[in-house]
Design an enzyme around this catalytic site. Sequence first.
Site, mmCIF file in Angstrom:
data_model
loop_
_atom_site.group_PDB
_atom_site.id
_atom_site.type_symbol
_atom_site.label_atom_id
_atom_site.label_comp_id
_atom_site.label_asym_id
_atom_site.label_seq_id
_atom_site.Cartn_x
_atom_site.Cartn_y
_atom_site.Cartn_z
ATOM 1 N N ASP A 54 0.882 -1.103 -0.091
ATOM 2 C CA ASP A 54 0.091 0.153 -0.332
ATOM 3 C C ASP A 54 0.492 1.208 0.145
ATOM 4 O OD1 ASP A 54 -2.109 1.894 -0.220
ATOM 5 O OD2 ASP A 54 -2.402 1.813 2.317
ATOM 6 N N GLY A 58 0.999 3.919 -3.521
ATOM 7 C CA GLY A 58 1.012 5.543 -3.411
ATOM 8 C C GLY A 58 2.760 6.203 -3.638
ATOM 9 N N ASP A 79 -7.612 -2.812 0.860
ATOM 10 C CA ASP A 79 -7.601 -2.404 2.284
ATOM 11 C C ASP A 79 -8.933 -2.748 3.599
ATOM 12 O OD1 ASP A 79 -5.174 -1.178 2.482
ATOM 13 O OD2 ASP A 79 -6.272 0.583 2.331
#
Length: 249
Positions: A54, A58, A79
């Site tokens: 994750d 980003g 998530d």
Amino acid sequence: MPKLYTSNDVLLFIPNLIGYTRVFATFFSFFVMIFIPDQWLLAIASYIYSFTADLFDGMAARRFNQSSNFGGLLDMITDRCSTLGLLFILYGEYGTGETSHAISNDGNSSNFPWYRALFLLLAILDISSHWCQMYSTASLQIHHKSIEGNSNRFFLVQWYYQCYPFFGYCCVSAELTYVALYGLHHLNMADATVAATTSSNSITRIVVGWLLKLCVPGCAMKQIVNIFQLTTSCHAVAKDDALQKNKSL
């Protein structure tokens, strides 16, 4: 003339490709947890990759200027479903009297309904709080993590989304707490099936014990944030409803 993006281009953005590997790793970890429980370390490694990646999707989105609404949606769904799935696994692992000693070590089979209730409530709180947060900001076309989107929220929610170290500690602690509880269950099950605890299991148990000591406070704080996130986002939606009603008077 600059190249025009198509939907297929967005679907193949680098951060979204990373997101797809997260989805695969999550499903793979659940498959191992359910069908090959003896390979619990492999399941843990796959799950940890899923939530660690994750961070990298980003970074890729910012590095290659490939941020997208689809990427944000994929990230949020992954998530929430990952956490929900692991809590479901824990509900099953700790949901019988035979395994209730995995937390308490006292062999009291009367404890297991409380563990089931705990994991159920954690799942409900996680899904409802994040869904309401997303709805309350999306209806105003504002990002759910933005300063503007949380300007009228409880100070703890504002701090959660504006202070990245606090945000990271809470999120990582929550996931690692659940992972540690899953590992602890299997360590106890292994101890129950052998005459003596192996040295490798002893070391792993020490690591899991320290991990819980470090992460349980952050996990608890994450639940407090979720409670205020749920209540303040609902209040924000009601406030917007009132404003819209007043405009029509």
